[in-house]
Design an enzyme around this catalytic site. Structure first.
Site, PDB file in Angstrom:
ATOM      1  N   HIS A 147       0.578  -1.390  -0.322  1.00 26.48           N
ATOM      2  CA  HIS A 147       0.113   0.342   0.221  1.00 26.48           C
ATOM      3  C   HIS A 147       0.679   1.009   0.229  1.00 26.48           C
ATOM      4  O   HIS A 147       1.659   1.101   0.455  1.00 26.48           O
ATOM      5  CB  HIS A 147      -1.317  -0.069   1.351  1.00 26.48           C
ATOM      6  N   HIS A 276       5.579   5.897  -1.737  1.00 29.18           N
ATOM      7  CA  HIS A 276       6.781   5.028  -1.440  1.00 29.18           C
ATOM      8  C   HIS A 276       6.249   4.084  -1.501  1.00 29.18           C
ATOM      9  O   HIS A 276       4.686   3.686  -0.588  1.00 29.18           O
ATOM     10  CB  HIS A 276       8.149   5.292  -0.901  1.00 29.18           C
TER      11      HIS A 276
END
Length: 341
Positions: A147, A276
């Protein structure tokens, strides 16, 4: 009483032969029809297998939400149950832990590429605090979703949580942000806010239309309306946050939609370098040897990962164990939504 006219045995045999012939013909037709259906199904399955190496259609996004959390094995914070991890945000009775994020399930080929990278790094002898733990699979080997965070770990009281989710959904629907895709730009190590854990991450290239920064702006504005801290961006006061409630109030005073939209996006920040996806973690700061090996792996093995394209269709809000999907609307033209530039 009328006599019953029974057929003769010859007529029985003839009728029986006629029925058998009809039955055989029907059976033959049925077999031929089923044969054609099997051929069609085989051709379709072959086409599907070419598109999907597993030969199976993807599961709907909401299916994974049914198993988004595990059962509690302790009523207190016990690091021994979580690989030495300690709860960053203390548990408060009646407080619902909340997280906003984008979810990604890597395809089989992508999973293999990421597994290869982690396996190479695990080949380096490490001291216990720097032991590498993968995010790709569970303890039982089942694939796990990865995620992109759109919020810090935050929490809402029972009386707030439903209102917050409703407000965020309204903001998302009005944002004009369409589905988009992104690519990865590099491999790196980052620490959490408290420096209690380090994460091996895939850096993300800035997508078209600045979609990630816009999503973060919507989420940060929503959480700050409820007194929660923003992610990455600096906290703003209520006067400069330009909240959804403020927007509705200003619009009701005949303020033009263009002016209110411009005000809403006026403090949009570019934090593209912060986005990220974490693929592994350690408790300790990565050693010089691990950092050197990571740089080597980034040169030798990251190029295949760089060709990956991740398509984003929705964000998710997890409040407690309940997950709410908030889709991005493909029928809305980018940059012309209620809050767009």
């Amino acid at each position: 009483m009328a006599l019953v006219d029974y057929p003769s045995s010859d007529e029985d045999e003839q009728n029986g032969n006629d029925q058998a012939t009809t039955s055989e013909a029907a059976t033959g037709n049925l077999k031929r029809k089923r044969g054609r259906e099997r051929e069609t199904e085989t051709e379709t399955e072959t086409e599907n297998e070419n598109e999907n190496p597993n030969g199976l259609p993807p599961l709907p996004s909401k299916f994974h939400d049914l198993y988004a959390s595990t059962s509690r094995v302790s009523t207190r914070d016990d690091p021994s149950l979580h690989g030495g991890r300690k709860r960053v945000t203390p548990h408060i009775e009646g407080n619902w832990p909340t997280h906003l994020y984008i979810e990604w399930y890597p395809a089989t080929a992508e999973y293999k590429l990421l597994s290869k990278i982690i396996s190479k790094l695990k080949g380096l002898p490490l001291e216990e605090p720097s032991e590498l733990h993968s995010f790709l699979t569970s303890d039982l080997g089942a694939p796990l979703p990865l995620h992109i965070s759109l919020s810090r770990p935050i929490g809402f009281g029972t009386e707030q949580k439903e209102d917050f989710v409703t407000s965020l959904k309204s903001a998302m629907e009005s944002s004009g942000i369409r589905p988009f895709e992104f690519a990865f730009s590099g491999l790196d190590w980052v620490a959490n806010f408290e420096n209690t854990r380090w994460f091996l991450v895939l850096r993300i290239q800035k997508p078209k239309f600045d979609s990630l920064n816009k999503l973060l702006h919507v989420c940060n504005t929503a959480v700050q309306d409820y007194g929660q801290p923003p992610l990455y961006a600096k906290a703003t006061t209520r006067n400069t946050a330009k909240s959804i409630k403020w927007h509705k109030q200003e619009t009701s005073k005949n303020r033009s939609s263009a002016e209110s939209s411009k005000a809403y996006w006026s403090n949009l920040q570019d934090v593209s370098g912060a986005f990220h996806i974490s693929i592994a973690w350690t408790l300790g700061s990565p050693s010089e040897g691990l950092l050197a090996l990571t740089k080597s792996v980034a040169i030798d093995d990251f190029q295949d990962v760089a060709h990956t394209r991740v398509n984003i269709q929705e964000i998710k809000a997890k409040v407690g164990n309940a997950v709410t999907n908030m889709p991005l609307h493909a029928n809305i033209q980018e940059a012309t939504g209620l809050f767009s530039f």
